[in-house]
Design a protein around this motif. Structure first.
Motif, PDB file in Angstrom:
ATOM      1  N   SER B  33     -89.612 -59.912  12.702  1.00  0.00           N
ATOM      2  CA  SER B  33     -88.519 -60.017  13.670  1.00  0.00           C
ATOM      3  C   SER B  33     -87.818 -58.661  13.744  1.00  0.00           C
ATOM      4  O   SER B  33     -87.561 -58.047  12.709  1.00  0.00           O
ATOM      5  CB  SER B  33     -87.521 -61.085  13.200  1.00  0.00           C
ATOM      6  OG  SER B  33     -86.266 -60.900  13.808  1.00  0.00           O
ATOM      7  N   THR B  35     -84.455 -56.633  14.913  1.00  0.00           N
ATOM      8  CA  THR B  35     -83.090 -57.133  14.978  1.00  0.00           C
ATOM      9  C   THR B  35     -82.082 -56.021  15.195  1.00  0.00           C
ATOM     10  O   THR B  35     -82.300 -54.881  14.750  1.00  0.00           O
ATOM     11  CB  THR B  35     -82.789 -57.859  13.653  1.00  0.00           C
ATOM     12  OG1 THR B  35     -83.639 -58.996  13.542  1.00  0.00           O
ATOM     13  CG2 THR B  35     -81.350 -58.296  13.552  1.00  0.00           C
ATOM     14  N   GLU B  50     -82.274 -60.767  17.998  1.00  0.00           N
ATOM     15  CA  GLU B  50     -83.598 -60.388  17.521  1.00  0.00           C
ATOM     16  C   GLU B  50     -84.649 -60.604  18.601  1.00  0.00           C
ATOM     17  O   GLU B  50     -84.431 -61.356  19.566  1.00  0.00           O
ATOM     18  CB  GLU B  50     -83.966 -61.243  16.304  1.00  0.00           C
ATOM     19  CG  GLU B  50     -84.031 -62.731  16.618  1.00  0.00           C
ATOM     20  CD  GLU B  50     -84.508 -63.581  15.441  1.00  0.00           C
ATOM     21  OE1 GLU B  50     -85.271 -63.076  14.590  1.00  0.00           O
ATOM     22  OE2 GLU B  50     -84.113 -64.769  15.404  1.00  0.00           O
ATOM     23  N   SER B  52     -89.128 -60.947  18.742  1.00  0.00           N
ATOM     24  CA  SER B  52     -90.393 -60.976  18.017  1.00  0.00           C
ATOM     25  C   SER B  52     -91.397 -60.042  18.671  1.00  0.00           C
ATOM     26  O   SER B  52     -91.174 -59.533  19.783  1.00  0.00           O
ATOM     27  CB  SER B  52     -90.956 -62.395  18.002  1.00  0.00           C
ATOM     28  OG  SER B  52     -91.385 -62.743  19.315  1.00  0.00           O
ATOM     29  N   GLU B 100     -89.475 -63.173   7.679  1.00  0.00           N
ATOM     30  CA  GLU B 100     -89.243 -64.596   7.873  1.00  0.00           C
ATOM     31  C   GLU B 100     -90.096 -65.416   6.926  1.00  0.00           C
ATOM     32  O   GLU B 100     -91.146 -64.957   6.474  1.00  0.00           O
ATOM     33  CB  GLU B 100     -89.625 -64.980   9.306  1.00  0.00           C
ATOM     34  CG  GLU B 100     -89.065 -64.057  10.372  1.00  0.00           C
ATOM     35  CD  GLU B 100     -89.827 -64.154  11.667  1.00  0.00           C
ATOM     36  OE1 GLU B 100     -89.415 -64.951  12.532  1.00  0.00           O
ATOM     37  OE2 GLU B 100     -90.840 -63.431  11.824  1.00  0.00           O
ATOM     38  N   LEU B 116     -84.562 -65.728   6.982  1.00  0.00           N
ATOM     39  CA  LEU B 116     -84.689 -64.443   7.669  1.00  0.00           C
ATOM     40  C   LEU B 116     -83.834 -63.446   6.914  1.00  0.00           C
ATOM     41  O   LEU B 116     -82.635 -63.670   6.734  1.00  0.00           O
ATOM     42  CB  LEU B 116     -84.220 -64.571   9.121  1.00  0.00           C
ATOM     43  CG  LEU B 116     -84.207 -63.289   9.958  1.00  0.00           C
ATOM     44  CD1 LEU B 116     -85.613 -62.731  10.117  1.00  0.00           C
ATOM     45  CD2 LEU B 116     -83.581 -63.561  11.326  1.00  0.00           C
TER      46      LEU B 116
END
Lengths: 107, 131
Positions: B33, B35, B50, B52, B100, B116
């Protein structure tokens, strides 16, 4: 949204002493979702512990974490000069929340 | 060794849009992720949102109406746009890599993300909102 409350706000200790920092969640959370960071002012935070008690890469074993449910702790044994910083806890639920921080200062 | 390097404007006028980019170097871009987190001067950390590798996003409820996070996998970069700025948006902005963990509930349901945390961070950019 879960609220994380850290205590104390400021902790004054001497090098060589031990420290215990608290993070309380507004409702029960899983251990896997609780994280601790260290931040020296002006720098990015550094990951210390994830899953409440798992040390991140290169974190010395004087840092340890515990707790469950709503109450979690970060313990630092034998404080070194570089440990005096601000510490944050963090939780992931459906979004990310941080505690307000505990400042660890030299007495 | 993973490195995140940020760039963008450090001074933005009220009502305008903040634009920051974070470049990721040294490791795979997929499987994490990506962020954005900010920190007002003298205050604590606030998660912004965030994205992906596939481009799915998740934003802070308090900022959702003003935030867009995008990704360019070919350049291993991701970007933050925050609109309608006020002085309250003045902060040190960090990008970070999120790791994650998931729990598989059943063969018929998607896995549930359990945790996370952020293991690599950019150097931070101070963005000041002022005319």
């Amino acid at each position: 949204e879960i609220v994380l409350t850290q205590s104390p706000g400021t902790l004054s200790l001497s090098p060589g002493e031990g420290a215990t920092l608290s993070c309380r969640a507004s409702q029960s959370v899983g251990r896997t979702s609780l994280v601790w960071y260290q931040q020296v002012p002006g720098q990015a935070p550094r990951l210390l512990l994830y899953g409440a008690s798992n040390r991140a890469t290169d974190i010395p074993d004087r840092f340890s974490g515990g707790g469950s449910g709503t109450d979690f702790t970060l313990s630092i044994s034998r404080l070194e000069p570089e440990d005096f910083a601000v510490y944050y806890c963090q939780h992931y639920g459906t979004s990310v929340t941080f505690g307000q921080g505990t400042r660890l200062e030299i007495k | 060794q993973v490195q995140l390097k940020q760039w963008g404007a450090g001074l933005v006028k009220p009502s305008e849009t903040l634009s920051l980019t974070c470049g990721v170097y040294g490791e795979s871009f997929s499987g994490y992720s990506w962020t954005w987190i900010r920190q007002p001067p003298g205050k604590g950390l606030e998660w912004i949102g965030e994205i992906s590798h596939s481009g799915s996003t998740n934003y802070s409820p308090s900022l959702k109406s003003r935030v867009t996070i995008s990704i360019d996998t070919s350049k291993t970069q991701f970007s933050l746009h925050l609109s309608s700025l006020t002085a309250a948006d003045t902060a040190l902005y960090f990008c970070a890599r999120g790791r994650e963990s998931y729990t598989i509930l059943s063969a018929f349901k998607p896995p549930r993300r359990e945790s996370l945390h952020f293991d690599y961070w950019g150097q931070g950019i101070l963005v000041t909102v002022s005319s």
